[in-house]
Each structure stands twice: as C-alpha cells, then as structure tokens.
Design a protein around this motif. Structure first.
Motif, short mmCIF file in Angstrom:
data_model
loop_
_atom_site.label_atom_id
_atom_site.label_comp_id
_atom_site.label_asym_id
_atom_site.label_seq_id
_atom_site.Cartn_x
_atom_site.Cartn_y
_atom_site.Cartn_z
N SER A 168 0.85 -1.19 0.00
CA SER A 168 0.00 0.00 0.00
C SER A 168 0.89 1.24 0.00
O SER A 168 2.08 1.17 0.34
CB SER A 168 -0.88 0.01 1.24
OG SER A 168 -0.08 0.21 2.41
N PRO A 169 0.33 2.40 -0.34
CA PRO A 169 1.13 3.63 -0.27
C PRO A 169 1.70 3.87 1.14
O PRO A 169 2.84 4.30 1.27
CB PRO A 169 0.13 4.72 -0.66
CG PRO A 169 -0.85 4.01 -1.55
CD PRO A 169 -0.98 2.63 -0.96
N ASN A 170 0.94 3.55 2.17
CA ASN A 170 1.43 3.72 3.54
C ASN A 170 2.60 2.77 3.82
O ASN A 170 3.59 3.16 4.44
CB ASN A 170 0.31 3.50 4.55
CG ASN A 170 0.77 3.79 5.96
OD1 ASN A 170 1.31 4.85 6.24
ND2 ASN A 170 0.57 2.83 6.84
N TRP A 171 2.51 1.52 3.34
CA TRP A 171 3.59 0.56 3.52
C TRP A 171 4.86 1.05 2.83
O TRP A 171 5.96 0.96 3.37
CB TRP A 171 3.17 -0.81 2.98
CG TRP A 171 4.18 -1.89 3.18
CD1 TRP A 171 4.30 -2.71 4.26
CD2 TRP A 171 5.22 -2.28 2.27
NE1 TRP A 171 5.34 -3.59 4.08
CE2 TRP A 171 5.92 -3.35 2.87
CE3 TRP A 171 5.61 -1.85 1.01
CZ2 TRP A 171 7.01 -3.98 2.24
CZ3 TRP A 171 6.69 -2.46 0.39
CH2 TRP A 171 7.38 -3.51 1.01
N ILE A 172 4.71 1.59 1.63
CA ILE A 172 5.86 2.10 0.89
C ILE A 172 6.50 3.26 1.64
O ILE A 172 7.73 3.33 1.77
CB ILE A 172 5.45 2.53 -0.54
CG1 ILE A 172 5.00 1.30 -1.33
CG2 ILE A 172 6.59 3.24 -1.26
CD1 ILE A 172 4.29 1.62 -2.62
N ARG A 173 5.66 4.17 2.17
CA ARG A 173 6.21 5.30 2.96
C ARG A 173 6.98 4.78 4.17
O ARG A 173 8.07 5.26 4.47
CB ARG A 173 5.09 6.22 3.41
CG ARG A 173 4.74 7.31 2.42
CD ARG A 173 3.83 8.37 3.03
NE ARG A 173 2.61 7.82 3.59
CZ ARG A 173 1.53 7.46 2.90
NH1 ARG A 173 1.53 7.60 1.58
NH2 ARG A 173 0.47 6.97 3.49
N GLN A 174 6.40 3.81 4.86
CA GLN A 174 7.08 3.26 6.05
C GLN A 174 8.40 2.59 5.68
O GLN A 174 9.40 2.75 6.38
CB GLN A 174 6.17 2.26 6.76
CG GLN A 174 5.01 2.92 7.49
CD GLN A 174 4.16 1.89 8.21
OE1 GLN A 174 4.65 0.88 8.68
NE2 GLN A 174 2.87 2.17 8.29
N LEU A 175 8.40 1.84 4.59
CA LEU A 175 9.65 1.21 4.13
C LEU A 175 10.68 2.29 3.81
O LEU A 175 11.84 2.19 4.22
CB LEU A 175 9.39 0.33 2.91
CG LEU A 175 10.64 -0.30 2.27
CD1 LEU A 175 11.33 -1.24 3.24
CD2 LEU A 175 10.27 -1.02 0.97
#
Length: 191
Positions: A168-175
């Motif tokens: 998800s976009p949030n997962w990508i940001r966290q990564l």
C-alpha cells in the motif's frame, strides 16, 4: 515479408515459453513443449536461443523495466517506482512465475547465472533513487547502496510472493522511512 514472419515466430515462441512457465514451472519446461505450443520447429528455437535458460532470459528481457522517477525526495520517488513496477507486474503472468524461478535457481545454477543480469536491470532504478538520496543528503554518503537495495527488494518479495499482498502507499512510505533511518538520515515527518 520474411522479417515479419521471423518476428511473429519469435514472439510466438516467447509467448509459449511464458505460458508454459506459468502452467508447468521451469523444471518441466522443454524446448519440445515450447515448439509444440508455438507451432515452431525445435531448430527454429535453437537458431535463436542456445538452451532453455537463454529462452527464459529472453522472456524476461522483453519485459519493461521502470525508469527511475524523479521526485522531490526519496520516499516520493520510491512510491512512484513501486507504482510503475506494480503496473508492470499486474499486466504480466510473471508475478506467479518469479517465485518458482527463484526456487528453481537452487537446483539449476545455469538458470541462476542467467537471471543475474535480469535482476541487475531491476536493481538499477533503485540504485539511481538511492544515489540521488545521497546527493540530497537524505542518506549518509557512506551508505551501502547495495545493502539498501537488498532490503527493499527483500521486503517487496515477501509482500508480493509470500503474503500475496501488494504494498500500500502507507507501507511504501514506512519502508522508505526505515531505509532513510537505517542509512543515516532521521525519519522525515509524516506528510
């Protein structure tokens, strides 16, 4: 006319290879099965490709590699790159083939060697993003770029191939934030 027929035969062979990889896996892929599916002779295949490893490599080489996007920061660029990569994977049967090929590499060193160049092409856009992040001061100048790429590719592989859950976009940001923190930058504030 001869060149058009040759290109059509080549495409039929590559399409047949991808279909058979998807259906039966690498271990069961044979030049004879490809020839039958593509309605081509084995000699036609062997004139173009030395063996099945080269044929599989040719399938991968035809797939687009997303260019390294240019954004304002590492996290936005990573999100753009993952979006482009996701579109490519959605539009090809390779999503289901890649995990099988990775497993097959353990028993087929020639396949593993052939796929090194394919993986290098996939790493190049990430390398460009990380080098720009270093130039912008987001990542420490002495950061191990290859290790960061391993971490990104590893996280993505787990998400796509084991959890079967697109990032998800949030997962990508966290990564992206974890990569920035781990390689010498402080975590940026949430946007």
């Amino acid at each position: 006319m001869q060149r058009a027929r040759s290109l059509a035969a080549e495409q039929a062979i590559l399409d047949a290879t991808l279909a058979l990889l998807t259906e039966d896996g690498y271990a069961n892929l044979t030049i004879e099965a490809v020839a039958n599916r593509a309605r081509a002779s084995k000699s036609t295949i062997y004139r173009r490709w030395k063996n099945k490893e080269h044929l599989v490599l040719a399938v991968f080489e035809r797939l687009p590699v997303p260019a390294a996007p240019e954004g304002d920061d590492f996290i936005s660029e990573l999100a753009l790159l993952f979006g482009r990569f996701g579109q490519i994977m959605q539009n090809t049967a390779l999503r289901g083939v890649i995990p099988t090929l990775v497993a097959e590499c353990m028993d087929h060193p020639t396949l593993s060697a052939a796929l090194i160049d394919v993986n290098e092409r996939r790493r190049a856009p990430l390398r460009a993003l990380l080098r720009r992040a270093i130039a912008r001061g987001e990542i420490a100048a002495d950061a191990d770029v290859e290790l960061a790429i391993d971490m990104i590719q590893g996280a993505l592989a787990i998400r796509l191939y084991f959890l079967l859950d697109p990032p998800s976009p949030n997962w990508i940001r966290q990564l992206g934030q974890r990569i920035l923190c781990g390689f010498g930058a402080s975590a940026p504030t949430s946007r």
